[in-house]
Write an enzyme that holds these catalytic residues in place. Structure first.
Site, PDB file in Angstrom:
ATOM      1  N   CYS A  15     -47.150 -29.936  -5.763  1.00 24.26           N
ATOM      2  CA  CYS A  15     -48.441 -30.360  -5.209  1.00 24.26           C
ATOM      3  C   CYS A  15     -48.327 -30.884  -3.790  1.00 24.26           C
ATOM      4  O   CYS A  15     -49.344 -31.105  -3.123  1.00 24.26           O
ATOM      5  CB  CYS A  15     -49.071 -31.416  -6.108  1.00 24.26           C
ATOM      6  N   SER A  46     -65.661 -33.256  -5.398  1.00 22.49           N
ATOM      7  CA  SER A  46     -64.192 -33.263  -5.400  1.00 22.49           C
ATOM      8  C   SER A  46     -63.634 -33.630  -6.771  1.00 22.49           C
ATOM      9  O   SER A  46     -62.623 -34.315  -6.881  1.00 22.49           O
ATOM     10  CB  SER A  46     -63.654 -34.235  -4.335  1.00 22.49           C
ATOM     11  N   ASP A  47     -64.310 -33.184  -7.817  1.00 19.22           N
ATOM     12  CA  ASP A  47     -63.835 -33.483  -9.173  1.00 19.22           C
ATOM     13  C   ASP A  47     -62.660 -32.579  -9.522  1.00 19.22           C
ATOM     14  O   ASP A  47     -62.276 -31.689  -8.753  1.00 19.22           O
ATOM     15  CB  ASP A  47     -64.973 -33.324 -10.188  1.00 19.22           C
ATOM     16  N   ASP A  48     -62.067 -32.811 -10.690  1.00 16.44           N
ATOM     17  CA  ASP A  48     -60.830 -32.130 -11.055  1.00 16.44           C
ATOM     18  C   ASP A  48     -61.032 -30.689 -11.498  1.00 16.44           C
ATOM     19  O   ASP A  48     -60.122 -29.874 -11.399  1.00 16.44           O
ATOM     20  CB  ASP A  48     -60.130 -32.914 -12.167  1.00 16.44           C
ATOM     21  N   ASP A  88     -55.979 -30.710 -15.352  1.00 15.89           N
ATOM     22  CA  ASP A  88     -57.355 -30.896 -14.897  1.00 15.89           C
ATOM     23  C   ASP A  88     -58.352 -30.847 -16.052  1.00 15.89           C
ATOM     24  O   ASP A  88     -59.381 -31.526 -16.022  1.00 15.89           O
ATOM     25  CB  ASP A  88     -57.720 -29.830 -13.859  1.00 15.89           C
ATOM     26  N   GLY A 135     -53.244 -12.454 -16.989  1.00 13.58           N
ATOM     27  CA  GLY A 135     -53.006 -13.037 -15.680  1.00 13.58           C
ATOM     28  C   GLY A 135     -53.052 -12.007 -14.571  1.00 13.58           C
ATOM     29  O   GLY A 135     -53.539 -10.882 -14.750  1.00 13.58           O
ATOM     30  N   ASP A 223     -56.787 -37.089 -12.585  1.00 11.26           N
ATOM     31  CA  ASP A 223     -55.330 -37.031 -12.636  1.00 11.26           C
ATOM     32  C   ASP A 223     -54.782 -37.175 -11.223  1.00 11.26           C
ATOM     33  O   ASP A 223     -55.402 -36.769 -10.249  1.00 11.26           O
ATOM     34  CB  ASP A 223     -54.820 -35.771 -13.335  1.00 11.26           C
TER      35      ASP A 223
END
Length: 341
Positions: A15, A46-48, A88, A135, A223
């Site tokens: 991160c 700006s939430d997770d 998240d 994916g 988080d």
């Protein structure tokens, strides 16, 4: 194969590679806001993760996260990246149900390395009781891995990151310092015990702490990831309240404090420091602790805002599985500094 040896041209792994919070907010401010009534949570706060209501009872949570390696072992990298992406959903109070692999991989690298990365990720998806459903992969000059995750949550149980109640206490479920230890690892200065502590923390799902929040009076949750503890606390405070943190109670990995004192710090931590300038009385803290509260965390812990009457009971349940968890602060009325010590 030493994965981190491939990262010479990358700012950092994990991160720590995130675009800074201040820079990102400027970019997002120019995007149009969508007014779909079923979009309960979008990007404007700006939430997770995003939350979309699908019927009278339930909503789906959608999120994605990927990054370059921060450790040398491919399977360990896969576990950490997957745990980070799943987090998240837990921060919103939800339960992951499906995950899609996101892969960037050098054409010249041995594909058994990618197989190990994916195996590590699949292990964490299974631990989350979610289904790995496919994916997307592309060739790139550096390996990167993560997940796109879908979760589900009852409409009356959605947790936001910016709705704290004045008087509520703050619980942090994991220790700080993984970013600094990863930085020390990259330059060959991290000892084996420090790396082991950081990996154990980063691999750990926030599932167990999140499951224990149910039934408690939790007003907000987020988080702690690449923006560090203080920038995530700033998002939680929003424009409504201030947050008082108890410096002596903030859990930290001991070796990370020592490395910070030796100036083994990160560029992402400095970006976080710049973003908080003028918004906190950070100068009251020792230098090493300052660095840890700005330190970018990969797969960091949950920051849970809970009523003071229920705080001790919730903490007691959480520490049974997450022994580093501590009460580290409280929500107070708005002051000139948004985050105080």
């Amino acid at each position: 194969m030493n994965l981190t040896s491939l990262m010479d041209n990358c700012t950092s792994g994990g991160c720590g590679a995130k675009i800074g919070a201040g820079e990102l907010s400027k970019i997002l401010s120019d995007l149009p806001v969508f007014h779909d009534k079923n979009l309960v949570v979008g990007f404007e706060s700006s939430d997770d993760a995003a939350v979309y209501q699908i019927d009278e009872k339930n909503s789906i949570i959608t999120t994605t996260d990927f990054f370059p390696p921060m450790v040398n072992d491919p399977k360990t990298f896969g576990k950490i990246a997957a745990a980070n992406a799943l987090s998240d959903v837990y921060a919103m109070g939800g339960r992951p149900i499906t995950a899609l692999n996101l892969v960037c991989f050098p054409q010249s690298m041995d594909l058994t390395i990618l197989q190990e990365i994916l195996a590590g990720g699949a292990e964490k998806v299974a631990e989350a009781s979610a289904s790995l459903a496919g994916g997307h992969s592309i060739y790139d000059k550096e390996p990167k891995y993560g997940l796109a995750v879908t979760g589900i949550i009852p409409n009356d149980a959605i947790l936001r990151n910016n709705t704290p109640t004045i008087g509520h206490k703050l619980i942090l479920t994991k220790p700080l310092g993984t970013g600094i230890i990863v930085a020390a690892l990259r330059v060959g200065e991290a000892d084996e015990l420090a790396v082991s502590k950081a990996i154990s923390s980063m691999e750990r799902l926030n599932k167990y702490a999140a499951e224990k929040m149910g039934g408690f009076d939790v007003s907000a949750c987020t988080d702690i990831t690449g923006f560090g503890l203080l920038a995530h606390a700033l998002e939680m405070a929003s424009d409504k309240v201030s947050i008082k943190l108890f410096a002596d109670e903030i859990p930290c990995i001991d070796e990370a404090l020592r490395y910070a004192d030796e100036f083994l710090i990160t560029a992402a931590g400095q970006r976080n420091r710049n973003h908080l300038e003028g918004k906190s009385n950070i100068d009251k803290l020792p230098f090493a602790l300052q660095e840890l509260v700005f330190d970018p965390q990969t797969s960091g812990g949950l920051l849970i805002c809970v009523s003071p009457e229920q705080c001790d009971d919730l903490l007691e349940e959480i520490v049974s599985d997450d022994p580093a968890a501590r009460v580290i602060g409280e929500i107070i009325r708005r002051e000139s500094n948004i985050v105080l010590f």
